[in-house]
Design an enzyme around this catalytic site. Structure first.
Site, short mmCIF file in Angstrom:
data_model
loop_
_atom_site.label_atom_id
_atom_site.label_comp_id
_atom_site.label_asym_id
_atom_site.label_seq_id
_atom_site.Cartn_x
_atom_site.Cartn_y
_atom_site.Cartn_z
N ASN A 1 0.93 -1.29 -0.07
CA ASN A 1 -0.07 -0.07 -0.19
C ASN A 1 1.02 1.20 -0.15
O ASN A 1 1.26 1.54 1.11
CB ASN A 1 -0.70 -0.21 1.08
CG ASN A 1 -1.83 1.22 1.20
OD1 ASN A 1 -1.85 2.03 0.29
ND2 ASN A 1 -2.56 1.44 2.39
N LYS B 1 0.11 4.22 -0.41
CA LYS B 1 -0.52 5.44 0.16
C LYS B 1 -0.12 6.72 -0.74
O LYS B 1 -0.24 6.62 -2.05
CB LYS B 1 -0.04 5.58 1.52
CG LYS B 1 -0.33 4.61 2.41
CD LYS B 1 0.09 4.74 3.94
CE LYS B 1 -0.44 3.28 4.59
NZ LYS B 1 0.13 3.40 5.91
N HIS C 1 -9.35 1.10 5.27
CA HIS C 1 -8.12 1.47 5.87
C HIS C 1 -8.35 2.40 7.03
O HIS C 1 -9.19 3.23 6.90
CB HIS C 1 -7.02 1.96 4.92
CG HIS C 1 -5.68 2.06 5.31
ND1 HIS C 1 -5.12 2.80 6.02
CD2 HIS C 1 -4.62 0.97 5.36
CE1 HIS C 1 -4.06 2.67 6.40
NE2 HIS C 1 -3.68 1.59 5.84
N GLU D 1 -6.76 4.91 7.98
CA GLU D 1 -6.56 6.32 7.51
C GLU D 1 -7.94 6.62 6.63
O GLU D 1 -8.53 7.99 6.94
CB GLU D 1 -5.45 6.31 6.45
CG GLU D 1 -4.10 6.36 7.43
CD GLU D 1 -3.14 5.74 6.50
OE1 GLU D 1 -1.81 5.43 6.97
OE2 GLU D 1 -3.12 5.79 5.16
N GLU E 1 -5.28 -4.58 10.93
CA GLU E 1 -4.34 -3.65 10.93
C GLU E 1 -4.57 -2.84 12.22
O GLU E 1 -5.19 -1.98 12.56
CB GLU E 1 -4.28 -2.69 10.04
CG GLU E 1 -3.78 -3.30 8.50
CD GLU E 1 -3.47 -2.10 7.64
OE1 GLU E 1 -2.22 -1.90 7.12
OE2 GLU E 1 -4.19 -1.27 7.59
N GLY F 1 2.80 2.57 10.82
CA GLY F 1 3.63 3.77 10.66
C GLY F 1 4.39 4.29 12.05
O GLY F 1 4.79 5.36 11.95
N SER G 1 3.53 -1.81 10.35
CA SER G 1 5.05 -1.78 10.58
C SER G 1 5.60 -3.40 10.33
O SER G 1 6.57 -3.63 10.96
CB SER G 1 5.32 -1.51 12.10
OG SER G 1 4.88 -0.04 12.40
#
Length: 253
Positions: A9, A11, A96, A98, A168, A174, A214
């Site tokens: 991904n 992003k 996701h 985000e 996730e 991240g 991560s």
């Protein structure tokens, strides 16, 4: 045997030149593996370009990072499932963290997107996961069950069999923090149990459940040794071809 899916991904990263360089390195060194599928999700403006490059390799496919549930209309800035299919996508990442926590997407909206993706013949990668405060409050499975059931309630058995799930934990995305193998396996097993409760053990046993958060070359083998972890949805470590190849070439006991 469940398919292991290693997905990149990207992003909001990379340009045309960087995409070309990535695929040149990937395709020069990549060797297809039985039971392993490779997926790359570039920014939407590069989907057509990436699809042409991925078509040169076996078992390498392209995913979109998002889509809207309507087929067409006055939805400025959005892309439909048919548009994604038209430029060569096979997968689409939905829900996701985000999208949920930065852009405010609800469980109900994500469920509509999953249904629309399936209707168009795309494979949705449904992302679920808890915030740090939710884990610390002991609400990990409450959150994941809520996010899963919002989608599962809209599907039948045949549709569910075509969905990929990605767990996730938001606190590990991240941040450099990674759920331990034991933590990840515990949640993956529980998520598989949620699917089994709704659609039966046979359906649940066939669902690919990825881990994301991560994932790096130095921890992928440990994570993939878990019985219920069937691949990875990777952010930062997927931006460099050499690093991503290390993930694709994971060792699974």
């Amino acid at each position: 045997m469940r398919e292991n899916i290693i997905a990149a991904n990207w992003k909001m990263n990379h340009t045309t030149k960087e995409l070309d360089e990535f695929f040149a390195k990937l395709l020069a060194a990549y060797k297809p593996r039985e039971g392993v599928t490779v997926v790359v999700a570039p920014p939407a403006c590069y989907l057509a370009q990436a699809s042409k490059l991925a078509a040169k390799a076996s078992k390498v496919f392209i995913a979109a990072q998002n889509m809207y549930f309507e087929a067409k209309g006055a939805f400025t800035g959005e892309l439909s499932a048919a548009m994604l299919k038209d430029v060569g996508c096979k997968y689409v990442i939905l829900g996701h963290s985000e999208r949920r926590h930065i852009f405010g997407e609800s469980d109900e909206l994500i469920a509509k997107k999953v249904v629309a993706a399936l209707a168009a013949g795309l494979t949705p990668i449904l992302c679920i996961g808890e915030l740090l405060q939710e884990r610390e409050a002991g609400k990990t499975m409450d959150v994941n069950r809520r996010q899963m059931n919002a989608v599962l309630d809209k599907l039948d058995k045949e549709q569910m069999a075509k969905v990929v799930v990605a767990y996730e934990p938001v606190w590990a995305i991240g941040t450099g923090k990674t759920a331990t193998r034991e933590q990840a396996q515990e949640v993956h097993a529980q998520v598989r149990g949620i699917i089994a409760d709704k659609f039966g053990k046979d359906v649940a046993a066939g669902i690919t459940i990825q881990y994301g958060g991560s994932v790096k070359p130095d921890n992928v083998d440990d994570l993939m040794a878990s019985p219920d972890i069937d691949g990875a949805l990777v952010g930062g470590a997927s931006l460099v071809a050499d690093s991503f190849l290390s993930l694709v070439n994971f060792k699974k006991a």
